[in-house]
Write an enzyme that holds these catalytic residues in place. Structure first.
Site, PDB file in Angstrom:
ATOM      1  N   CYS A  74      -0.465   2.083  -4.132  1.00 35.08           N
ATOM      2  CA  CYS A  74      -1.290   3.740  -4.451  1.00 35.08           C
ATOM      3  C   CYS A  74      -0.400   4.655  -4.160  1.00 35.08           C
ATOM      4  O   CYS A  74       0.534   4.642  -3.201  1.00 35.08           O
ATOM      5  CB  CYS A  74      -2.523   3.482  -3.506  1.00 35.08           C
ATOM      6  SG  CYS A  74      -3.523   2.268  -4.177  1.00 35.08           S
ATOM      7  N   HIS A 133       0.724  -1.063   0.023  1.00 37.58           N
ATOM      8  CA  HIS A 133       0.096   0.001  -0.045  1.00 37.58           C
ATOM      9  C   HIS A 133       0.841   1.231  -0.083  1.00 37.58           C
ATOM     10  O   HIS A 133       1.946   1.120   0.237  1.00 37.58           O
ATOM     11  CB  HIS A 133      -0.916   0.010   1.209  1.00 37.58           C
ATOM     12  CG  HIS A 133      -1.828  -0.767   1.224  1.00 37.58           C
ATOM     13  ND1 HIS A 133      -3.104  -0.987   0.431  1.00 37.58           N
ATOM     14  CD2 HIS A 133      -2.138  -2.113   2.035  1.00 37.58           C
ATOM     15  CE1 HIS A 133      -3.865  -2.092   0.585  1.00 37.58           C
ATOM     16  NE2 HIS A 133      -3.420  -2.835   1.543  1.00 37.58           N
TER      17      HIS A 133
END
Length: 388
Positions: free
Chosen positions: A267, A224
């Site tokens: 992300c 992430h």
């Protein structure tokens, strides 16, 4: 003159000099101030192959003029008499000129500007010629990619986190695909799983201090992320700078002049990209300009799964859009001899054409989503991943 004589035997000399003799010559030429410390380091670090080192040594000395060339020829007589005689340098070598032992042919002291070393009587056009890049700059337009293994490919796969609700389902598919393709391309694979932010920083520093004998360094990070970097398994931030900077030319000299490639699947924000129509004949192009000098941040390539501020998308069944496309085009491109920028352009096109649906967990509504990978680089040559 000695520089012309060096040019005459350049090819034979390049093929004849052994690794031991090259290092002996470099040591003596540095002692005689024919070559500076940085020049010697550059010859050794940027040319892993013996023939390339020999050629760079000869050309670096030859371009400094007859005095420097004469010193090289004399050192060759000292360290390899057989080659010296074989090339008939003993018949053509001119006599010494008075007191050449410390010629001012090395780099100027750090506190002395280069332009002060130029004769004030030299014309402006001649001054320009003195500072123009060496022809050696254009002799090799592709990075060497012949070592076995090609280098190390480090894969960091942060799939599980302290909060089980944010498990990165599908990340293992990407890690397996990356491992498969870089093993296919001849790299040594080292996989690290579920690292905290601090462990990631420590791991990068550890790798940067190692001796890298391969032709290339590759690092793949799957996690992430947010705009400032990627998240560790403890949900703390590892800034992007802490991943890249340990490998610049100053911090990691054994990778000086070699390509350092980073693929980041994460992300970079929470925004979603809009879907817009574009005609098929739309064309975009980039051109890079090669640089002769090598700053510490040269020879990097950064490829990320999405532009800053936006989300990247991963299928729990098939893996991420970016990583899966990257692996497929890397393997296909290696067979065609495509350089990495061509490969990444194909990846950008493929991923940009994909469409998906995203459900907002708060509103429970579905949205159409798109993604655009992005790359930046300071590469100086073509980088082609060739299958061994």
């Amino acid at each position: 003159m000695a520089d012309e004589e060096l040019q005459r035997v350049r090819i034979q000399l390049k093929e004849s000099l052994t690794e031991t003799v090259i290092k002996q010559l470099l040591d003596d030429l540095k002692e005689e101030t024919v070559l500076g410390d940085e020049e010697v380091e550059s010859i050794l670090q940027q040319n892993p192959q013996r023939a390339d080192r020999a050629r760079c040594l000869i050309d670096s000395v030859k371009k400094k003029g007859p005095t420097a060339s004469r010193i090289l020829i004399e050192k060759l007589q000292k360290f390899d008499k057989n080659v010296y005689d074989k090339l008939e340098l003993h018949k053509r070598h001119t006599q010494h000129t008075p007191d050449y032992r410390k010629p001012a042919v090395g780099p100027p002291p750090e506190d002395e500007p280069m332009n002060k070393r130029v004769d004030e009587n030299v014309s402006s056009s001649s001054k320009h010629e003195i500072f123009s890049p060496s022809p050696l700059q254009h002799e090799k337009e592709e990075y060497t990619m012949s070592s076995k293994p090609r280098g190390v490919c480090v894969i960091i796969n942060n799939e599980h986190f302290t909060n089980p609700e944010v498990t990165l389902h599908g990340s293992r598919k990407d890690a397996d695909a990356l491992e498969d393709v870089f093993r296919f391309l001849g790299f040594k694979i080292e996989v690290h799983k579920d690292l905290t932010a601090q462990k990631m920083k420590e791991l990068m520093l550890e790798y940067s201090k190692q001796q890298h004998d391969g032709d290339c360094w590759v690092c793949c990070v799957l996690s992430h992320g947010i705009s400032e970097g990627v998240l560790g398994s403890d949900w703390n931030l590892c800034p992007t700078e802490d991943i890249f900077s340990p490998f610049n030319g100053k911090n990691c000299p054994s990778l000086l002049g070699k390509p350092k490639v980073f693929f980041i699947e994460a992300c970079r924000g929470s925004k979603t990209q809009e879907k817009l129509l574009v005609s098929d004949d739309a064309v975009t192009s980039d051109t890079g300009k090669e640089s002769y000098s090598i700053p510490k941040d040269s020879d990097f390539l950064f490829a990320r799964s999405t532009v800053d501020g936006y989300e990247a998308y991963v299928s729990s069944t098939h893996g991420s859009w970016f990583s899966q496309s990257l692996c497929r085009h890397l393997k296909e491109g290696s067979k065609r001899g495509d350089d990495i920028l061509t490969v990444l352009t194909r990846v950008n096109d493929e991923v940009s054409r994909r469409e998906g649906e995203f459900m907002d967990k708060q509103t429970r509504q579905w949205y159409d989503v798109k993604a655009t990978p992005i790359s930046s680089f300071t590469l100086r040559k073509k980088l082609i991943f060739r299958k061994p």
